[in-house]
Design an enzyme around this catalytic site. Structure first.
Site, PDB file in Angstrom:
ATOM      1  N   ASP A 259       9.556   8.939  11.968  1.00 44.60           N
ATOM      2  CA  ASP A 259       8.333   8.818  11.164  1.00 44.60           C
ATOM      3  C   ASP A 259       8.255  10.007  10.212  1.00 44.60           C
ATOM      4  O   ASP A 259       9.262  10.415   9.646  1.00 44.60           O
ATOM      5  CB  ASP A 259       7.111   8.704  12.080  1.00 44.60           C
ATOM      6  CG  ASP A 259       5.972   7.917  11.439  1.00 44.60           C
ATOM      7  OD1 ASP A 259       5.448   8.376  10.411  1.00 44.60           O
ATOM      8  OD2 ASP A 259       5.609   6.848  11.954  1.00 44.60           O
TER       9      ASP A 259
ATOM     10  N   ARG B 139       0.859  -1.189   0.000  1.00 43.75           N
ATOM     11  CA  ARG B 139       0.000   0.000   0.000  1.00 43.75           C
ATOM     12  C   ARG B 139       0.887   1.228   0.000  1.00 43.75           C
ATOM     13  O   ARG B 139       2.098   1.153   0.242  1.00 43.75           O
ATOM     14  CB  ARG B 139      -0.912   0.016   1.237  1.00 43.75           C
ATOM     15  CG  ARG B 139      -0.167   0.127   2.575  1.00 43.75           C
ATOM     16  CD  ARG B 139      -1.105   0.511   3.694  1.00 43.75           C
ATOM     17  NE  ARG B 139      -0.495   0.541   5.026  1.00 43.75           N
ATOM     18  CZ  ARG B 139       0.178   1.573   5.530  1.00 43.75           C
ATOM     19  NH1 ARG B 139       0.370   2.665   4.797  1.00 43.75           N
ATOM     20  NH2 ARG B 139       0.671   1.514   6.761  1.00 43.75           N
TER      21      ARG B 139
END
Length: 294
Positions: free
Chosen positions: A198, A101
């Protein structure tokens, strides 16, 4: 850990909040709950937040013009019309691989869109980073597990990206006119200890504002990789920042409750919520995506 004035922009919990961006022309912030297939639209001038259900697993978007967005999803890139939410497929993205994804993405100052993919279960080395340059999609890097922190220096001459699994942020020289690499990436920051690298964004001074997944904070780094500040976020799994507001001085931060056990959830009451940190930054507006040569 530094405390700054912080408010909850949206109390709705995101399973995996990601991909925030800000459209200064409409004073609107956008972000995704990837796993629940939801797109959030927050009008900062009115304080109203609308949640749009998606048929695909979206993770990021860029503004094309006043009437169109380019939405990054698990099977392709879609042109979306904000006025009514209509979407049409623009370009497939690993559509033949059901194991992957999309994930982190950001627009280069030239209008080139960098896009990361990963395994749906974060399988080792299954992801990649692509560049959509004037309508052509090319693969830049392979064998990445969790692509994150895609962002660029103000002049577009440097790109950054991370593999959260490796907990390393990489730096690469770019052609500022195209947003494409001119050399090989090299590790700029390697974290040890609490939390992982992140999502990230770069301000007008070239400072890198990075969400620390599992660390409940935003870390600020110099372009040389020096750690300058750590700003507390009220959710442990902070995921990605974006500059918002007409003066771009505040920081929107998404978060997530993905993978949390019940005990961890109880210890993290603001998990999955979306926050605004009053950081008095010198942010930069997000560039528009360019789909073809002008």
């Amino acid at each position: 850990m530094e405390e700054v004035p912080t408010t909850v922009l949206c109390g709705e919990r995101c399973h995996l909040g990601e991909g925030p961006t800000y459209d200064a022309a409409t004073d609107t912030a956008w972000w995704f709950d990837i796993l629940e297939r939801r797109l959030f639209e927050a009008r900062l001038d009115t304080g109203r937040t609308t949640i749009h259900s998606l048929d695909v697993m979206g993770s990021a978007l860029g503004r094309i013009d006043a009437h169109r967005q380019l939405l990054v999803a698990d099977d392709g890139l879609y042109i979306r019309e904000p006025a009514d939410g209509r979407m049409s497929l623009y370009h497939p993205l690993e559509a033949d691989n059901s194991a992957t994804r999309s994930n982190d993405a950001r627009v280069h100052p030239s209008g080139t869109f960098w896009i990361g993919t990963m395994g749906r279960q974060a399988e080792q080395g299954l992801g990649a980073i692509y560049a959509l340059h004037r309508g052509e999609l090319s693969r830049l890097y392979e064998h990445i597990t969790i692509p994150n922190a895609i962002c660029f220096s103000p002049d577009g001459a440097v790109g950054y990206f991370a593999d959260t699994r490796e907990n390393a942020l990489f730096r690469v020289d770019l052609d500022a006119a195209t947003g494409l690499p001119r050399g090989a990436p090299a590790a700029l920051i390697t974290r040890r200890g609490d939390g992982g690298i992140d999502g990230a964004v770069v301000d007008a001074d070239g400072l890198i504002w990075n969400a620390r997944w599992g660390g409940g904070c935003i870390d600020v780094y110099s372009p040389q990789g020096e750690h300058l500040r750590s700003l507390r976020v009220p959710a442990r799994q902070a995921s990605c920042p974006a500059f918002i507001g007409q003066d771009l001085s505040r920081l929107l931060v998404t978060s997530a409750w993905q993978g949390m056990a019940e005990e961890a959830k109880r210890a993290d009451p603001d998990r999955g919520r979306t926050f605004v940190l009053d950081v008095a930054a010198r942010g930069r507006p997000e560039p528009d995506v360019k789909l073809a040569m002008d």
